[in-house]
Scaffold this active site. Structure first.
Site, PDB file in Angstrom:
ATOM      1  N   GLU A 328      42.625 -35.313  12.770  1.00 32.03           N
ATOM      2  CA  GLU A 328      41.318 -34.713  12.543  1.00 32.03           C
ATOM      3  C   GLU A 328      40.784 -35.158  11.182  1.00 32.03           C
ATOM      4  OE1 GLU A 328      41.348 -30.417  14.808  1.00 32.03           O
ATOM      5  OE2 GLU A 328      41.938 -30.461  12.702  1.00 32.03           O
ATOM      6  N   CYS A 329      39.592 -35.662  11.140  1.00 35.51           N
ATOM      7  CA  CYS A 329      38.897 -36.028   9.905  1.00 35.51           C
ATOM      8  C   CYS A 329      39.797 -36.904   9.026  1.00 35.51           C
ATOM      9  CB  CYS A 329      38.419 -34.777   9.176  1.00 35.51           C
ATOM     10  SG  CYS A 329      37.103 -35.101   7.978  1.00 35.51           S
ATOM     11  N   GLY A 330      40.368 -36.365   7.947  1.00 35.33           N
ATOM     12  CA  GLY A 330      41.249 -37.167   7.109  1.00 35.33           C
ATOM     13  C   GLY A 330      42.429 -37.722   7.874  1.00 35.33           C
ATOM     14  N   MET A 333      41.211 -40.673   9.801  1.00 32.99           N
ATOM     15  CA  MET A 333      41.071 -41.836   8.928  1.00 32.99           C
ATOM     16  C   MET A 333      42.426 -42.504   8.685  1.00 32.99           C
ATOM     17  SD  MET A 333      38.437 -39.919   6.337  1.00 32.99           S
ATOM     18  CE  MET A 333      38.536 -41.108   5.002  1.00 32.99           C
ATOM     19  N   THR A 428      39.414 -37.367  15.847  1.00 30.05           N
ATOM     20  CA  THR A 428      38.044 -36.874  15.754  1.00 30.05           C
ATOM     21  C   THR A 428      37.680 -36.671  14.293  1.00 30.05           C
ATOM     22  OG1 THR A 428      38.632 -34.521  15.773  1.00 30.05           O
ATOM     23  CG2 THR A 428      38.336 -35.592  17.911  1.00 30.05           C
TER      24      THR A 428
END
Length: 438
Positions: A328-330, A333, A428
């Site tokens: 998720e998010c970080g 990435m 995501t």
């Protein structure tokens, strides 16, 4: 059915008025008085609850009237577990929400207070004004007559004369003053680009919270606050969200920590095992786990350390050959090919997705998200609708993998951050709050 303990909502006309320091000082002061205090956060915030835990000694949970239905709100309310008093902290301004109703409402702190039956304590920054602050307070008191209004705490008072003039205005407006906090520059918590630093990063959090509590005790009428708290609403408790797997390897360190407390509590309550590991310490996920989950956080601040974490990256790649991995998010990435930090330096990530993100080319992404899955995500089937929240500054430079979902903002407008999927790996940019009930 369950009746919640007496409670209060600490809110403000806007962000930046000092309500978080008031919240932390109040939690600790009430705890020092021998009360069992249950903290809550209104809205999709994953940093403040860790500060609440440090101050109150109990896990804090989010209420979110846009993302959560009545059953989940009741399940989260049930986490009070015999508390003497509940204290909620609002987000942004008291009445700030979105334009379109979600599962329960528009997402404002006022809605949370109404659902829980909590009177509002409004923290007002009175810097640069005196009697005029009463007009602001009166407007908030009268905006929704159904919302119980306990009174105000005046913050950043410049002098005894300033306090006297401001109190005169409040008296004229019929607004009760519960306290007046003198201006002190050392009361501001350290911040970075997503707001406060994480609780685990504060150089001396215990001393800071103790100082806030003493400051409140000196300048706020704690007895009046306790008396203002009202018995909470009667709600039907319901189970929290179920786990996506039985044994979950969860990334947990200064780079990956943004997971909503109600999710972890629901996973544990259903019997799941949480197996923490630290990518920053170059730890791989437990190979016996059924799922590896990388939450959001600040990987952009640790690009070099993550790029050098060969045990973490190779272990995650081996894990992903046969078992699901989600970020998720970080965390999303970190699953990508590379991450570019604010200096423009490119760092090699796990390479499980072809995603390339840049913090050098900053763009603000903020808002609720509704996602309809085009493929399975751990715990959810294709076609499932999820509710979440997106908050980051990083920009996608390349995202050639298949999209994971059709993603929309709170008003139903499509957003380009659809997430990605490749083999057993999904990711995501939004942080999951809950799945919609069919």
């Amino acid at each position: 059915m369950m009746t919640n303990p007496p409670g209060l909502m600490i809110s403000a006309p806007a962000s930046g008025t000092g309500k978080t320091t008031v919240m932390l000082g109040l939690l600790r002061a009430l705890r020092d008085d021998g009360l069992t205090v249950q903290p809550y956060k209104s809205g999709p915030d994953y940093i403040d609850p860790a500060f609440h835990l440090a101050a109150a000694g109990r896990p804090s949970f989010n209420f979110d009237t846009w993302a959560m239905d009545e059953a989940l709100l009741g399940g989260i309310a049930a986490q009070q577990n015999g508390a003497d008093i509940c204290v909620g902290e609002g987000s942004m301004g008291l009445f700030d929400g979105v334009a379109t109703r979600g599962q329960s409402g528009f997402g404002s702190s006022a809605e949370t207070a109404l659902k829980m039956g909590w009177p509002v304590v409004l923290v007002i920054d009175v810097g640069g004004q005196a009697q005029s602050a009463a007009a602001t307070a009166l407007g908030f008191k009268m905006y929704n007559p159904d919302l119980p209004f306990a009174g105000v705490i005046l913050n950043r008072v410049a002098s005894p004369r300033h306090e006297r003039l401001t109190r005169l205005g409040m008296e004229r407006a019929g607004v009760k003053v519960l306290g007046a906090l003198p201006r002190r520059g050392d009361l501001k918590l350290p911040e970075r680009h997503l707001g406060l630093i994480q609780a685990v990063e504060h150089p001396d959090l215990e001393a800071a919270i103790s100082g806030y509590a003493e400051f409140l005790r000196e300048n706020v009428n704690l007895d009046a606050l306790k008396q203002a708290a009202r018995a909470g609403a009667t709600m039907a408790p319901a189970p929290l969200p179920t786990p996506p797997a039985q044994r979950i390897a969860l990334a947990r360190d200064a780079a990956f920590s943004f997971t909503y407390p109600h999710l972890l509590e629901g996973w544990r309550a259903a019997g799941a095992e949480i197996l923490p590991f630290s990518p920053l310490a170059d730890q791989a996920p437990d190979p016996s786990a059924d799922l590896a989950w990388l939450p959001g956080g600040y990987p952009e601040l640790h690009g070099g350390a993550l790029a050098a974490a060969q045990t973490f990256k190779s272990g995650l790649r081996v894990f992903a050959e046969t078992k699901p991995v989600h970020g998720e998010c970080g965390g999303y990435m970190a699953l990508g090919a590379s991450l570019i930090d604010k200096e423009g330096v490119r760092h090699e990530m796990a390479g499980l997705l072809n995603l390339v993100t840049s913090y050098e080319k900053r763009k603000f992404h903020l808002g609720y998200r509704r996602a309809v899955l085009q493929a399975p995500l751990p715990g959810f089937d294709t076609g499932a609708a999820l509710r979440g929240h997106e908050f980051h500054y990083s920009t996608i430079l390349d995202e050639p993998d298949a999209p994971l979902a059709n993603v929309f903002d709170a008003d139903g407008n499509p957003v380009p951050e659809t997430g990605s999927r490749k083999n057993h790996v999904t990711g995501t940019f939004f942080h999951l709050i809950t799945g919609e009930t069919p």
